[in-house]
Enzyme design. Structure first.
Site, PDB file in Angstrom:
ATOM      1  N   ASN A 217       0.872  -1.595  -0.372  1.00  0.00           N
ATOM      2  CA  ASN A 217      -0.029  -0.585   0.256  1.00  0.00           C
ATOM      3  C   ASN A 217       1.313   1.234  -0.122  1.00  0.00           C
ATOM      4  O   ASN A 217       0.338   2.427  -0.009  1.00  0.00           O
ATOM      5  CB  ASN A 217      -0.276  -0.328   1.556  1.00  0.00           C
TER       6      ASN A 217
ATOM      7  N   GLY B  25       5.570   2.834   0.267  1.00  0.00           N
ATOM      8  CA  GLY B  25       7.030   2.811  -0.533  1.00  0.00           C
ATOM      9  C   GLY B  25       7.036   1.577  -0.687  1.00  0.00           C
ATOM     10  O   GLY B  25       6.450   1.618  -2.226  1.00  0.00           O
TER      11      GLY B  25
ATOM     12  N   ARG C 241      -2.359  -4.534   4.737  1.00  0.00           N
ATOM     13  CA  ARG C 241      -2.878  -5.186   5.836  1.00  0.00           C
ATOM     14  C   ARG C 241      -4.205  -4.171   6.290  1.00  0.00           C
ATOM     15  O   ARG C 241      -5.447  -5.339   6.493  1.00  0.00           O
ATOM     16  CB  ARG C 241      -2.766  -5.671   6.856  1.00  0.00           C
TER      17      ARG C 241
ATOM     18  N   ASP D 241      -3.003  -9.875   5.770  1.00  0.00           N
ATOM     19  CA  ASP D 241      -1.639  -9.199   7.057  1.00  0.00           C
ATOM     20  C   ASP D 241      -0.633 -10.933   7.682  1.00  0.00           C
ATOM     21  O   ASP D 241      -1.251 -11.265   7.908  1.00  0.00           O
ATOM     22  CB  ASP D 241      -2.528  -9.741   8.610  1.00  0.00           C
TER      23      ASP D 241
ATOM     24  N   ASN E 163       7.214  -8.792   0.544  1.00  0.00           N
ATOM     25  CA  ASN E 163       8.113  -7.431   1.500  1.00  0.00           C
ATOM     26  C   ASN E 163       7.282  -6.770   2.720  1.00  0.00           C
ATOM     27  O   ASN E 163       8.109  -5.633   3.253  1.00  0.00           O
ATOM     28  CB  ASN E 163       7.747  -5.933   0.072  1.00  0.00           C
TER      29      ASN E 163
ATOM     30  N   TYR F 271      15.102  -5.321  14.787  1.00  0.00           N
ATOM     31  CA  TYR F 271      15.448  -5.609  13.091  1.00  0.00           C
ATOM     32  C   TYR F 271      16.871  -6.547  12.624  1.00  0.00           C
ATOM     33  O   TYR F 271      16.149  -7.332  11.673  1.00  0.00           O
ATOM     34  CB  TYR F 271      15.318  -3.486  12.411  1.00  0.00           C
TER      35      TYR F 271
ATOM     36  N   VAL G 127      15.933   3.964   1.622  1.00  0.00           N
ATOM     37  CA  VAL G 127      15.241   4.703   0.902  1.00  0.00           C
ATOM     38  C   VAL G 127      14.494   5.437   1.890  1.00  0.00           C
ATOM     39  O   VAL G 127      14.105   5.376   3.032  1.00  0.00           O
ATOM     40  CB  VAL G 127      14.617   3.771   0.687  1.00  0.00           C
ATOM     41  N   LYS G 128      13.885   6.599   1.297  1.00  0.00           N
ATOM     42  CA  LYS G 128      13.182   7.710   2.088  1.00  0.00           C
ATOM     43  C   LYS G 128      12.031   6.966   1.613  1.00  0.00           C
ATOM     44  O   LYS G 128      10.946   6.841   0.853  1.00  0.00           O
ATOM     45  CB  LYS G 128      12.963   9.089   0.383  1.00  0.00           C
ATOM     46  N   THR G 129      11.491   6.955   2.822  1.00  0.00           N
ATOM     47  CA  THR G 129       9.831   5.779   3.783  1.00  0.00           C
ATOM     48  C   THR G 129       9.682   6.410   4.750  1.00  0.00           C
ATOM     49  O   THR G 129      10.173   6.576   5.268  1.00  0.00           O
ATOM     50  CB  THR G 129       9.571   4.248   2.782  1.00  0.00           C
TER      51      THR G 129
HETATM   52  P1  NDP Z   1       6.545   1.006   4.781  1.00  0.00           P
HETATM   53  O1  NDP Z   1       6.928   0.937   6.096  1.00  0.00           O
HETATM   54  O2  NDP Z   1       6.936   2.401   4.095  1.00  0.00           O
HETATM   55  O3  NDP Z   1       6.198  -0.295   3.726  1.00  0.00           O
HETATM   56  C1  NDP Z   1       5.775  -0.964   5.228  1.00  0.00           C
HETATM   57  C2  NDP Z   1       5.320  -2.310   4.000  1.00  0.00           C
HETATM   58  O4  NDP Z   1       4.684  -3.152   4.825  1.00  0.00           O
HETATM   59  C3  NDP Z   1       4.120  -1.106   4.501  1.00  0.00           C
HETATM   60  O5  NDP Z   1       2.794  -1.318   3.467  1.00  0.00           O
HETATM   61  C4  NDP Z   1       2.814  -1.156   6.322  1.00  0.00           C
HETATM   62  O6  NDP Z   1       1.574  -1.747   6.218  1.00  0.00           O
HETATM   63  C5  NDP Z   1       3.143  -3.051   5.725  1.00  0.00           C
HETATM   64  N1  NDP Z   1       3.194  -4.311   6.786  1.00  0.00           N
HETATM   65  C6  NDP Z   1       3.921  -3.677   8.154  1.00  0.00           C
HETATM   66  N2  NDP Z   1       3.290  -4.863   8.805  1.00  0.00           N
HETATM   67  C7  NDP Z   1       2.479  -5.840   6.967  1.00  0.00           C
HETATM   68  C8  NDP Z   1       1.743  -7.426   8.635  1.00  0.00           C
HETATM   69  N3  NDP Z   1       1.336  -7.795   9.131  1.00  0.00           N
HETATM   70  N4  NDP Z   1       1.164  -7.384   6.942  1.00  0.00           N
HETATM   71  C9  NDP Z   1       1.009  -6.826   5.564  1.00  0.00           C
HETATM   72  N5  NDP Z   1       1.807  -5.876   5.658  1.00  0.00           N
HETATM   73  C10 NDP Z   1       2.279  -5.516   6.668  1.00  0.00           C
HETATM   74  O7  NDP Z   1       8.755   0.518   4.893  1.00  0.00           O
HETATM   75  P2  NDP Z   1       9.339   0.406   3.540  1.00  0.00           P
HETATM   76  O8  NDP Z   1       8.545   0.305   2.079  1.00  0.00           O
HETATM   77  O9  NDP Z   1      11.062   1.308   3.208  1.00  0.00           O
HETATM   78  O10 NDP Z   1       9.703  -1.025   3.574  1.00  0.00           O
HETATM   79  C11 NDP Z   1       9.240  -2.664   2.101  1.00  0.00           C
HETATM   80  C12 NDP Z   1      10.325  -2.922   3.238  1.00  0.00           C
HETATM   81  O11 NDP Z   1      11.985  -2.651   2.615  1.00  0.00           O
HETATM   82  C13 NDP Z   1      10.334  -3.388   4.389  1.00  0.00           C
HETATM   83  O12 NDP Z   1      10.884  -5.186   4.387  1.00  0.00           O
HETATM   84  C14 NDP Z   1      11.693  -2.974   4.929  1.00  0.00           C
HETATM   85  O13 NDP Z   1      12.402  -4.257   6.458  1.00  0.00           O
HETATM   86  C15 NDP Z   1      12.784  -3.206   4.058  1.00  0.00           C
HETATM   87  N6  NDP Z   1      14.184  -2.233   4.107  1.00  0.00           N
HETATM   88  C16 NDP Z   1      13.562  -1.223   3.989  1.00  0.00           C
HETATM   89  C17 NDP Z   1      14.715   0.030   4.358  1.00  0.00           C
HETATM   90  C18 NDP Z   1      14.235   1.414   3.853  1.00  0.00           C
HETATM   91  O14 NDP Z   1      15.801   2.205   3.907  1.00  0.00           O
HETATM   92  N7  NDP Z   1      13.428   2.354   3.585  1.00  0.00           N
HETATM   93  C19 NDP Z   1      15.634  -0.243   3.707  1.00  0.00           C
HETATM   94  C20 NDP Z   1      15.537  -1.344   4.172  1.00  0.00           C
HETATM   95  C21 NDP Z   1      15.503  -2.618   3.587  1.00  0.00           C
HETATM   96  P3  NDP Z   1       0.840  -0.544   6.784  1.00  0.00           P
HETATM   97  O15 NDP Z   1       0.858   0.493   5.718  1.00  0.00           O
HETATM   98  O16 NDP Z   1      -0.421  -1.451   6.867  1.00  0.00           O
HETATM   99  O17 NDP Z   1       1.798  -0.683   7.951  1.00  0.00           O
END
Ligand code: NDP
Length: 407
Positions: A49, A51, A72, A97, A124, A236, A273-275
């Site tokens: 949804n 990032g 989720r 979820d 992801n 983490y 990453v900028k998220t």
């Molecule tokens: P975001 O927080 O923007 O996105 C995380 C996503 O995971 C959201 O959509 C969130 O949903 C979802 N999520 C969390 N818990 C659950 C669950 N129980 N079931 C289903 N979905 C879930 O983070 P990023 O986009 O940055 O991260 C994406 C991936 O990249 C992650 O695995 C992260 O660990 C990895 N990563 C990111 C880095 C970074 O610099 N950003 C660096 C290294 C790895 P909701 O909106 O409902 O919370």
């Protein structure tokens, strides 16, 4: 006379070279004759949804495959799907979820009923509760449950649904280099816990779970700080270390599937990453962060089999390249660029193979698969001649590196 560049200009030039090399690498998997996918190819992305997950879904859609965007939260998931529809990308939304086994099973059943199976699974979804450099394990259980157990839940429920195909089905786990087992600064200090994880021969699901459980136990009794756990983003890091190890384990388990029924699994680091997860800090956009996972999902079959199992570092981390170490066997020390072809031999001359650190991104001239050609200074020593002759020579190198949990 040409003016010498100052430090700032040199840094800018290096950045531009890097970008150029990255853009070359990004084009690797997409020449038309190598495209194995079509609109019939079905991909599912978790946590899509926002990032990186949202971007992965979008980039998969741009390649013309059918994408199931899962989230989720139903409302946020539908809103994300709407954004894509508004740009003409016909995504399918499904609530999921990853921490709930019933939610995962319901989703798997729905995929089976509606598509008859799946070709690409991108795990992801992830959480992290540390900001900047602060370290805490306050939410350790949730972090492990989402990042590691959630990934496992998905793989267990969806692997049986992966459809047979000539190119092979793909699983990509979005992990992090914080979970590298042998990272210099962030490694597990306890050798009795680390060693069994290092080698694929001793690696089992129980070994990974035991490590994670030992950590959670110490979190509960308050002794984690002196337990030799990674010092940065501890919970983490452990969760992603478990993801990397599990990827490697699954690669081994899936390796004996017959041709036509192959399932390739890899994990990668998207970079910083900028998220929302990083509070929009980071040095790359979600679009750039998504591309390594997409690249892994679309690799042509001959390259994906070479890449099977490893951890793939973000292409713009330090080495600026994507790739792997070669195998699933234990390879704790094979990081970074490894020359795969030694320079030409000459009678009476000893030739020293260039070291990994000699192969800087800016000297890479050509990229093919995950091999690149680079002009490296090669040392030649004639018999009886004490002085080594250094000569620039183009040699083939294996770019980037990882090494699954062993890295
Ligand atoms: P975001 O927080 O923007 O996105 C995380 C996503 O995971 C959201 O959509 C969130 O949903 C979802 N999520 C969390 N818990 C659950 C669950 N129980 N079931 C289903 N979905 C879930 O983070 P990023 O986009 O940055 O991260 C994406 C991936 O990249 C992650 O695995 C992260 O660990 C990895 N990563 C990111 C880095 C970074 O610099 N950003 C660096 C290294 C790895 P909701 O909106 O409902 O919370």
């Amino acid at each position: 006379m040409e003016r010498k560049m100052n430090r700032k200009e040199r840094a800018k030039q290096e950045r531009e070279n890097r970008r150029h090399n990255i853009s070359l690498l990004r084009t690797i998997p997409y020449p038309d004759h190598q495209k194995w996918w079509s609109s019939e190819t079905v991909a599912l992305v978790t946590g899509a949804n926002r990032g990186i997950g949202f971007e992965i879904a979008r980039q998969l859609l741009l390649q013309g495959v059918t994408v199931i965007l899962t989230s989720r939260g139903t409302e946020v998931g539908e809103a994300a799907a709407k954004v894509l529809w508004e740009t003409g990308l016909k995504v399918v939304f499904r609530q999921l979820d990853v921490t709930s086994t019933s939610s995962v099973q319901t989703c798997a059943d729905w995929v089976q009923q509606n598509y008859g199976g799946l070709d690409i699974l991108i795990n992801n979804a992830g959480v992290n509760f540390n900001a900047s450099s602060e370290n805490s394990v306050e939410f350790a259980e949730q972090v492990i449950a989402t990042n590691y157990i959630g990934t496992k839940n998905m793989i267990k429920a969806l692997t049986p649904l992966m459809r047979p195909s000539a190119a092979g089905a793909r699983i990509v786990n979005v992990s992090s280099r914080l979970g590298r087992l042998n990272g210099r600064r962030n490694r597990i200090g306890d050798v009795s816990l680390r060693e069994p994880l290092e080698c694929v021969d001793s690696l089992t699901e129980e070994v990974i779970d035991r490590t994670v459980d030992a950590f959670l136990e110490q979190v509960k009794d308050g002794s984690w700080a002196t337990g030799g756990w990674p010092q940065t983003f501890t919970d983490y890091s452990i969760s992603k270390l478990a993801v990397n190890a599990y990827t490697r384990l699954m690669a081994e388990k899936l390796s004996d599937r017959p041709e036509g029924k192959k399932i390739y699994i890899n994990c990668c680091c998207p970079g910083w990453v900028k998220t929302a997860m990083t509070g929009w800090e980071g040095n790359i956009s979600a679009e750039e962060g998504a591309d390594t996972a997409v690249w892994l999902a679309f690799l042509p079959d001959q390259s994906v089999s070479e890449l099977f199992g490893p951890f793939v570092r973000k292409i713009n981390c330090e080495m600026e390249k994507k790739s792997c170490c070669s195998g699933r066997s234990c390879c704790p020390s094979t990081r970074a660029v490894r020359p795969v072809a030694t320079p030409k031999e000459e009678p009476g001359v000893t030739v020293k193979t260039p070291k990994a650190e000699d192969v800087k991104p800016e000297i890479i001239t050509e990229v093919e698969g995950h091999h690149a050609t680079a002009a490296v200074k090669v040392e030649r020593k004639e018999a009886g001649n004490v002085a080594a002759v250094k000569k620039e020579e183009a040699v083939k190198v294996n770019v980037g590196c990882g090494g699954g949990a062993c890295n």
